[in-house]
Write a protein that holds these residues in place. Structure first.
Motif, PDB file in Angstrom:
ATOM      1  N   LEU A 354      51.418  61.774  27.759  1.00  0.00           N
ATOM      2  CA  LEU A 354      50.063  62.194  28.150  1.00  0.00           C
ATOM      3  C   LEU A 354      49.119  62.201  26.949  1.00  0.00           C
ATOM      4  O   LEU A 354      47.974  61.753  27.046  1.00  0.00           O
ATOM      5  CB  LEU A 354      50.109  63.567  28.813  1.00  0.00           C
ATOM      6  CG  LEU A 354      50.853  63.641  30.157  1.00  0.00           C
ATOM      7  CD1 LEU A 354      50.832  65.068  30.686  1.00  0.00           C
ATOM      8  CD2 LEU A 354      50.223  62.693  31.168  1.00  0.00           C
ATOM      9  N   LEU A 355      49.618  62.718  25.812  1.00  0.00           N
ATOM     10  CA  LEU A 355      48.768  62.760  24.620  1.00  0.00           C
ATOM     11  C   LEU A 355      48.489  61.361  24.095  1.00  0.00           C
ATOM     12  O   LEU A 355      47.367  61.057  23.666  1.00  0.00           O
ATOM     13  CB  LEU A 355      49.431  63.616  23.536  1.00  0.00           C
ATOM     14  CG  LEU A 355      49.613  65.099  23.858  1.00  0.00           C
ATOM     15  CD1 LEU A 355      50.258  65.826  22.679  1.00  0.00           C
ATOM     16  CD2 LEU A 355      48.280  65.748  24.200  1.00  0.00           C
ATOM     17  N   LEU A 356      49.496  60.496  24.117  1.00  0.00           N
ATOM     18  CA  LEU A 356      49.298  59.124  23.648  1.00  0.00           C
ATOM     19  C   LEU A 356      48.286  58.404  24.530  1.00  0.00           C
ATOM     20  O   LEU A 356      47.382  57.712  24.032  1.00  0.00           O
ATOM     21  CB  LEU A 356      50.634  58.384  23.642  1.00  0.00           C
ATOM     22  CG  LEU A 356      50.558  56.890  23.314  1.00  0.00           C
ATOM     23  CD1 LEU A 356      49.996  56.666  21.916  1.00  0.00           C
ATOM     24  CD2 LEU A 356      51.939  56.243  23.441  1.00  0.00           C
ATOM     25  N   GLN A 357      48.406  58.554  25.850  1.00  0.00           N
ATOM     26  CA  GLN A 357      47.467  57.904  26.760  1.00  0.00           C
ATOM     27  C   GLN A 357      46.049  58.427  26.536  1.00  0.00           C
ATOM     28  O   GLN A 357      45.082  57.644  26.551  1.00  0.00           O
ATOM     29  CB  GLN A 357      47.915  58.149  28.196  1.00  0.00           C
ATOM     30  CG  GLN A 357      47.020  57.490  29.237  1.00  0.00           C
ATOM     31  CD  GLN A 357      47.566  57.674  30.636  1.00  0.00           C
ATOM     32  OE1 GLN A 357      48.769  57.802  30.840  1.00  0.00           O
ATOM     33  NE2 GLN A 357      46.677  57.674  31.616  1.00  0.00           N
ATOM     34  N   ARG A 358      45.918  59.731  26.278  1.00  0.00           N
ATOM     35  CA  ARG A 358      44.586  60.319  26.038  1.00  0.00           C
ATOM     36  C   ARG A 358      43.989  59.751  24.754  1.00  0.00           C
ATOM     37  O   ARG A 358      42.796  59.421  24.710  1.00  0.00           O
ATOM     38  CB  ARG A 358      44.717  61.837  25.937  1.00  0.00           C
ATOM     39  CG  ARG A 358      43.385  62.574  25.729  1.00  0.00           C
ATOM     40  CD  ARG A 358      42.528  62.535  26.979  1.00  0.00           C
ATOM     41  NE  ARG A 358      41.315  63.313  26.849  1.00  0.00           N
ATOM     42  CZ  ARG A 358      41.169  64.571  27.257  1.00  0.00           C
ATOM     43  NH1 ARG A 358      42.180  65.211  27.822  1.00  0.00           N
ATOM     44  NH2 ARG A 358      40.018  65.196  27.140  1.00  0.00           N
ATOM     45  N   ALA A 359      44.775  59.630  23.699  1.00  0.00           N
ATOM     46  CA  ALA A 359      44.263  59.118  22.428  1.00  0.00           C
ATOM     47  C   ALA A 359      43.798  57.668  22.563  1.00  0.00           C
ATOM     48  O   ALA A 359      42.687  57.307  22.128  1.00  0.00           O
ATOM     49  CB  ALA A 359      45.341  59.236  21.346  1.00  0.00           C
ATOM     50  N   LEU A 360      44.645  56.817  23.168  1.00  0.00           N
ATOM     51  CA  LEU A 360      44.244  55.410  23.337  1.00  0.00           C
ATOM     52  C   LEU A 360      43.045  55.286  24.270  1.00  0.00           C
ATOM     53  O   LEU A 360      42.148  54.456  24.039  1.00  0.00           O
ATOM     54  CB  LEU A 360      45.424  54.599  23.874  1.00  0.00           C
ATOM     55  CG  LEU A 360      46.485  54.185  22.855  1.00  0.00           C
ATOM     56  CD1 LEU A 360      47.618  53.458  23.542  1.00  0.00           C
ATOM     57  CD2 LEU A 360      45.873  53.303  21.773  1.00  0.00           C
ATOM     58  N   ALA A 361      43.006  56.093  25.321  1.00  0.00           N
ATOM     59  CA  ALA A 361      41.876  56.023  26.251  1.00  0.00           C
ATOM     60  C   ALA A 361      40.574  56.398  25.552  1.00  0.00           C
ATOM     61  O   ALA A 361      39.532  55.758  25.771  1.00  0.00           O
ATOM     62  CB  ALA A 361      42.141  56.950  27.440  1.00  0.00           C
ATOM     63  N   ASN A 362      40.607  57.406  24.698  1.00  0.00           N
ATOM     64  CA  ASN A 362      39.386  57.782  23.972  1.00  0.00           C
ATOM     65  C   ASN A 362      38.930  56.666  23.041  1.00  0.00           C
ATOM     66  O   ASN A 362      37.735  56.398  22.918  1.00  0.00           O
ATOM     67  CB  ASN A 362      39.646  59.053  23.172  1.00  0.00           C
ATOM     68  CG  ASN A 362      39.676  60.288  24.052  1.00  0.00           C
ATOM     69  OD1 ASN A 362      39.494  60.210  25.249  1.00  0.00           O
ATOM     70  ND2 ASN A 362      39.915  61.446  23.442  1.00  0.00           N
ATOM     71  N   LEU A 363      39.885  56.037  22.356  1.00  0.00           N
ATOM     72  CA  LEU A 363      39.510  54.943  21.451  1.00  0.00           C
ATOM     73  C   LEU A 363      38.958  53.750  22.227  1.00  0.00           C
ATOM     74  O   LEU A 363      37.980  53.109  21.790  1.00  0.00           O
ATOM     75  CB  LEU A 363      40.728  54.523  20.614  1.00  0.00           C
ATOM     76  CG  LEU A 363      41.219  55.526  19.573  1.00  0.00           C
ATOM     77  CD1 LEU A 363      42.428  54.978  18.827  1.00  0.00           C
ATOM     78  CD2 LEU A 363      40.109  55.865  18.578  1.00  0.00           C
TER      79      LEU A 363
END
Length: 460
Positions: A354-363
């Motif tokens: 979930l955290l990885l998906q959130r980080a890539l989505a923000n970028l």
């Protein structure tokens, strides 16, 4: 439970140490003296027997005993000794026993054997005083046979000497312990004075003086403590400044939508409006409230992401599957911006999904929002020996060095006038996620290309 001071505990430790050392030294000296005196007394007793042996061998034993009985009494020298001369199995020829002590039953040493310290017998009298004795056979010149010599001595003077010596040791140990306790208290208090100075310095530091630091100390033992305190103060100062800045930024960010809501509502209520006007007002208010909700949601996410007590749900993540999922989500936004997504994610990564998906989505959202139309946004991965790197690259305005240094700060925007609708928290969330993974996020911007890199450390 009452806690004793460090001064008292150190003083007690020093005093106990001195008492133990003095006691051990006193015991060793006492034991050594007692052994030496015992050997001296045993040797003196054997010398007396040897002297009587020589006398009886050179003189007429019977005549000498009958004519000079006091000679043997004088040879003893004190009233604590005894002497018996007799032929074996017959009544004594002479008995010198002022103390009327019982005659020890010991086997005499043959006349042809030398006298050694092992020939002395050690007993204890009824009063607890040591008593030494020895017996030997001596040849006579007149040929009447061998005379048995039995002698002994009560060691009262030795006991008194050792007792006096023991009392002196106890007194010296006690005085030394008292003296060391007094001196150690003074020395320890003097030695701990730098700690009291540090305590005074620490007491003077508060939120108004967080920039103040502990002074350097001459004592090498305190240098690590002072360094640790100063590092802690630096972290507290940085955290406090960041908290103050975040509070100020939040107040600024919240003031705009709330002010808009209040102003529009006040204007609408100033007079009767048509249904269309009210609908337009509600629509505008909804947009502002949605912006507020998104900002609050991001702030709550940041708080959870930075909470070290929150455990990560780490899993092995297939990057290719994650890339396809993100592509399907951002395809419409990319098409709207006349941009295209180039997905090149491969391999696996150990992270919280979930955290990885959130980080890539923000970028990716950031790249699509600020990228130039008609240019690609490339998302790629690279596997290193001890880490996995994820890269999001777009074409657009170049960020200056100052902008790159602040791009991950909360509520920061490179150009606020161009970035309406953005809360300025997206990249701050990315940095918090990487900190949760003990990773690192970097930005490079040059020649119209901006590249964000996420480095995830991987277990060996």
């Amino acid at each position: 439970m009452k806690r004793h001071s460090l001064t008292l505990r150190l003083s007690l430790m020093l005093s106990v140490t001195v008492i133990v050392i003095f006691s051990l030294c006193g015991y060793a000296l006492y034991h050594s003296l007692a052994t030496q005196i015992s050997v001296r007394d045993d040797a003196a007793l054997l010398t007396r027997i040897d002297q009587i042996r020589t006398l009886l061998r050179d003189e007429d034993a019977i005549t000498l005993i009958q004519q000079k009985p006091r000679l043997f009494a004088n040879m003893l020298g004190n009233t604590e000794s005894l002497l018996v001369l007799r032929f074996p199995g017959q009544p004594p020829l002479i008995v010198v026993n002022p103390g009327q002590r019982p005659l020890p039953a010991i086997t005499p040493i043959p006349a042809d054997q030398p006298l050694t310290l092992s020939s002395v017998h050690h007993l204890v009298s009824a009063g607890g005083t040591p008593f030494i004795s020895a017996a030997a056979l001596a040849p006579t010149r007149d040929g009447n046979g061998q005379i048995e010599i039995v002698t002994g001595r009560l060691m009262r003077d030795r006991t008194q000497t050792l007792q006096h010596y023991r009392d002196q040791i106890v007194l010296a140990t006690t005085l030394a312990a008292v003296l060391v306790a007094a001196i150690s208290i003074w020395l320890v208090r003097r030695a701990l004075s730098p700690l009291r100075s540090l305590a005074a310095e620490a007491e003077a530091i508060d939120v108004r003086h967080l920039a103040r630091r502990m002074p350097g100390q001459a004592q090498a033992e305190l240098e690590p403590l002072v360094a640790a305190f100063n590092q802690m103060l630096s972290r507290l100062e940085t955290g406090y400044q960041q908290l103050s800045q975040v509070s100020a930024d939040m107040a600024h960010e919240l003031r705009t939508p709330i002010g808009t809501l209040l102003g529009q509502t006040e204007v609408a209520l100033s007079q009767t409006r048509s249904l269309g006007d009210y609908q337009a007002l509600l629509g505008s208010n909804y947009e502002e409230l949605e912006r507020l909700a998104k900002m609050i949601d991001n702030m709550l996410f940041l708080a959870r992401a930075e909470d070290a007590s929150q455990a990560r749900d780490e899993q092995r993540i297939d990057l290719a599957s994650l890339g396809e999922k993100l592509r399907s989500y951002f395809d419409d936004m990319a098409e709207e911006k006349a941009m295209r997504l180039e997905m090149a994610l491969n391999g696996e990564l150990q992270a919280d999904p979930l955290l990885l998906q959130r980080a890539l989505a923000n970028l990716m959202a950031n790249a699509l929002r600020y990228g130039d139309a008609g240019t690609p946004v490339r998302i790629s991965s690279r596997v290193l020996p001890s880490a996995v790197e994820l890269v999001v690259e777009n074409h657009g305005p170049t960020l200056s060095a100052d902008q790159q240094a602040r791009v991950f700060d909360r509520f920061w925007r490179a150009d606020a006038s161009r970035h309406q609708g953005s809360s300025g928290l997206g990249l701050a969330i990315v940095r918090s996620i990487m900190q949760r993974h003990q990773g690192r996020c970097e930005v490079q911007s040059a020649h119209g290309i901006t590249r964000f890199t996420l480095r995830f450390p991987q277990p060996a």
